[in-house]
Structures are given as structure tokens and as C-alpha cells.
Design an enzyme around this catalytic site. Sequence first.
Site, PDB file in Angstrom:
ATOM      1  N   LYS A  27       1.211  -1.116   0.594  1.00 58.61           N
ATOM      2  CA  LYS A  27      -0.055   0.161   0.024  1.00 58.61           C
ATOM      3  C   LYS A  27       0.878   1.608   0.028  1.00 58.61           C
ATOM      4  O   LYS A  27       0.738   2.032  -0.225  1.00 58.61           O
ATOM      5  CB  LYS A  27      -0.888   0.340   0.942  1.00 58.61           C
ATOM      6  CG  LYS A  27      -0.118  -0.390   2.408  1.00 58.61           C
ATOM      7  CD  LYS A  27      -0.379  -1.525   2.590  1.00 58.61           C
ATOM      8  CE  LYS A  27      -0.004  -2.027   3.824  1.00 58.61           C
ATOM      9  NZ  LYS A  27      -0.018  -2.667   5.023  1.00 58.61           N
ATOM     10  N   GLY A  63      -7.002  -6.220   2.904  1.00 59.84           N
ATOM     11  CA  GLY A  63      -6.672  -7.933   3.551  1.00 59.84           C
ATOM     12  C   GLY A  63      -7.006  -8.048   2.073  1.00 59.84           C
ATOM     13  O   GLY A  63      -6.511  -8.161   0.724  1.00 59.84           O
ATOM     14  N   GLY A  89      -3.309 -10.242   7.223  1.00 58.09           N
ATOM     15  CA  GLY A  89      -2.606 -11.253   8.031  1.00 58.09           C
ATOM     16  C   GLY A  89      -2.616 -12.706   6.765  1.00 58.09           C
ATOM     17  O   GLY A  89      -2.352 -12.135   5.615  1.00 58.09           O
ATOM     18  N   GLU A 116       2.774  -4.820  10.404  1.00 58.06           N
ATOM     19  CA  GLU A 116       4.430  -3.996   9.950  1.00 58.06           C
ATOM     20  C   GLU A 116       5.431  -3.873  10.308  1.00 58.06           C
ATOM     21  O   GLU A 116       5.242  -4.470  11.566  1.00 58.06           O
ATOM     22  CB  GLU A 116       3.607  -2.576   9.462  1.00 58.06           C
ATOM     23  CG  GLU A 116       2.466  -2.431   8.618  1.00 58.06           C
ATOM     24  CD  GLU A 116       2.487  -2.532   7.053  1.00 58.06           C
ATOM     25  OE1 GLU A 116       3.415  -3.014   6.447  1.00 58.06           O
ATOM     26  OE2 GLU A 116       1.174  -3.624   7.698  1.00 58.06           O
ATOM     27  N   ASP A 139      -1.153   3.652   8.391  1.00 57.57           N
ATOM     28  CA  ASP A 139      -1.472   2.726   6.956  1.00 57.57           C
ATOM     29  C   ASP A 139      -2.279   3.166   6.466  1.00 57.57           C
ATOM     30  O   ASP A 139      -2.877   2.600   5.635  1.00 57.57           O
ATOM     31  CB  ASP A 139      -1.338   1.152   8.088  1.00 57.57           C
ATOM     32  CG  ASP A 139      -1.596   0.231   7.532  1.00 57.57           C
ATOM     33  OD1 ASP A 139      -0.511  -0.220   6.067  1.00 57.57           O
ATOM     34  OD2 ASP A 139      -1.872  -0.230   7.203  1.00 57.57           O
ATOM     35  N   LYS A 185      -4.321   3.194   2.752  1.00 58.70           N
ATOM     36  CA  LYS A 185      -5.148   3.237   2.163  1.00 58.70           C
ATOM     37  C   LYS A 185      -6.373   4.146   2.062  1.00 58.70           C
ATOM     38  O   LYS A 185      -7.516   3.809   0.063  1.00 58.70           O
ATOM     39  CB  LYS A 185      -5.628   2.066   3.296  1.00 58.70           C
ATOM     40  CG  LYS A 185      -4.344   0.535   3.304  1.00 58.70           C
ATOM     41  CD  LYS A 185      -4.889  -0.018   4.347  1.00 58.70           C
ATOM     42  CE  LYS A 185      -3.950  -1.261   4.286  1.00 58.70           C
ATOM     43  NZ  LYS A 185      -4.018  -1.840   5.802  1.00 58.70           N
TER      44      LYS A 185
HETATM   45  N1  HSE Z   1      -0.681  -4.085   8.882  1.00 57.88           N
HETATM   46  C1  HSE Z   1      -1.661  -3.816   8.158  1.00 57.88           C
HETATM   47  C2  HSE Z   1      -2.782  -4.208   9.333  1.00 57.88           C
HETATM   48  C3  HSE Z   1      -1.107  -5.295   7.373  1.00 57.88           C
HETATM   49  O1  HSE Z   1      -2.443  -3.957  10.602  1.00 57.88           O
HETATM   50  O2  HSE Z   1      -3.701  -3.960   8.376  1.00 57.88           O
HETATM   51  C4  HSE Z   1      -2.469  -5.449   6.041  1.00 57.88           C
HETATM   52  O3  HSE Z   1      -2.445  -4.241   5.672  1.00 57.88           O
END
Ligand code: HSE
Length: 334
Positions: free
Chosen positions: A104, A133, A296, A188, A199, A203
Site C-alpha cells: 500500500k 487484506g 494476515g 507491519e 497505514d 489505504k
Molecule cells: N499491518 C496491516 C494491518 C496489514 O494491520 O492492517 C494489512 O495491510
Amino acid sequence: MSVEKCGAAILGFGNIGSGAAELLKTNKARITQSAGREVVLKYILDVKFPENSEFKHLFVSDFALIENDPAVTVVIETIGGIRFAYDFTKRALSAGKSVVTSNKELVAMYGHELLTIAKANNVNYLFEASVGGGIPILRPLSQCLAANEITEIYGILNGTTNYILTKMSEGQSYEQALKTAQELGYAEADPAADVSGKDTCRKICILADLAFGKHINPNEVSVIGIENVKNALTAEGKVKLIGRAKKLGGDRIMIRVAPEVIAADHMLSCVENANNGIVVKGDAVGEVLFYGQGAGKMPTASAIVADVIDCVKHVNARKWLYWDDGDRIELVSE
Ligand code: HSE
């Protein structure tokens, strides 16, 4: 009956890359049937070679081997981060190979440029796994909801922080919950990207880019993480980390990431643990909720391998191009 073969390579053999390798092997027959070709994993590129891996014979450390092998049709980039991933993705696309990714950070920053390179080389750059995911969200947004004007997208986009907030609301400490989220493979490599909201920001930017057709730089978005959340359960509802992008008048959009209190009767209230819930508002469809495992190994591998199937099925044709060319939408605060 013999089927044509398509070579594949995985870049980065961590949690997600190894999940993709496993899924390609475990569901080989189904994948071949869906793709109409057999996907043959030829290389795995990484800096370290786990001695006990069943895929040990595929390990390489020189990207040029992959780049120069005409039998490799699709490259799965699960390195993460920008540095190597950006360079290898550009080289793979320029060498006429489709690229599939869960990265991402790279998509949010350079997706527009990489799609342009993909277009010039008549190959695909697909990134369904980069948001939500295992939840199908980018294709439904671009395809099934294509008749709508999307007015708003918001939701829980990070499994790690949602897991931490869920466990905190059950009485666990922040530190213990983060540790478990790391052990479960949600976080991560550097979990600061999760808890700081970065993060989620990447997204929501990807979703906004697709919904509104312009590139939004994640570095320009206001982001508040969960580091200072002391109480995840209040009298008004549960605290959730929400990414939100809303169309305002004209060409303007509001986009932000922050913890919000979600009332018990809201559909995001029951999105718990590492699950994600993404609400899309369209002028014809109303509100639609996309829900499922947002982080995951195997849920993410599910989305990656689906993209691989799409690439293999559409060799020599770009099936998906998510971004329009054009100027960035002006960013404003609500
Ligand atoms: N580290 C990210 C999360 C992984 O916890 O959503 C999935 O993108």
C-alpha cells in the site's frame, strides 16, 4: 489435456510472500482452472534463504534473473516499503511483466506512475491486496459500483489497530495487544506505521484515488493514530481508527485519519479484532459495507493470487486501469 504454463516470481518471502507461495501450491488445480493456464512459481527473491523452506530450490538473490527470463509473466511484489519495491516494480513492468502487489505504501505514493508504465508496456499492475487484506474492495469499487457517483468512503482499514482497540476495550493493555498483533502477523515490520495511522492513510488515499479519479499524496493528509487512546470503550460507543474521504462541492475532497467514537448501532461497531469494515456511499446504491479479514498471511494471499489469476488470464491486455490521468484534487479540511 495439457495447458499452457505461465512463470511467476515472488519478491520478498515474508509473511505475505510465503502465504502467496503456499496458496499457489495448495490450490494449484483450482487456480489453473480459473486462469486457463498453469501458474508455475519459478523464483523467490529475498536476501535470506530459510534453510527449511519447501521452496528453497527457487530462491535467488539477483533480480536480473527474473527480469531477463521471458518465461516469467507475472511478478508478485511483497517486499513492502518503497526502496527496492519501487525499482523492481518499474523494471519488471518495463520488461513486459505484470506486477501484483499488497504494498500500500508504494501504491499510494507511486501507483499512478506505475500504472502509466504498465499501460506503456501493455501489462497489468494490480493491487487488490493493498487495501482491506482479503476483502474484495478495489474491483467492486471500480467495477460493480461504476454507475454511481461515490460521495464518501470511510471505515476501519487497519487490522492491527482494530485488534489493539478491541483488546483494550476488553481490558488488555495497549502493549500486550500490540505484541499479540505482531505475533499473529497483522502488524507491519515496523508497527509504528500501524499505530500512527500512516497505514490507514495510505489505504484511504488509494480508495479515494480510485473513487474520485485523482492522485492524493498521503503525506498531505491529516493523520492522528491511536498512540494516545487511553480508553477504547466510552459511554457513547467504541473508539475505532477511521480513514475518511468525502467529496465536497466542486473538485474538492476532505480526507483524514483519526480515532472516532462509533455508536453501538452503527454498522462499524461490530467490526472487531483484525477485521476491516469499509463503507462506500454511492448516489444510486446508498451505503454498502465491505467486511472481512483485513490483515494476515492467507487472507492477503487470497487477494494477491486472485490478481495473479487476472494477470495470467489477460496476458497481453490491460484489464484494469484504476486511475485517470489528470490534476490532483485540492485537499481541504472539513
Ligand atoms: N499491518 C496491516 C494491518 C496489514 O494491520 O492492517 C494489512 O495491510
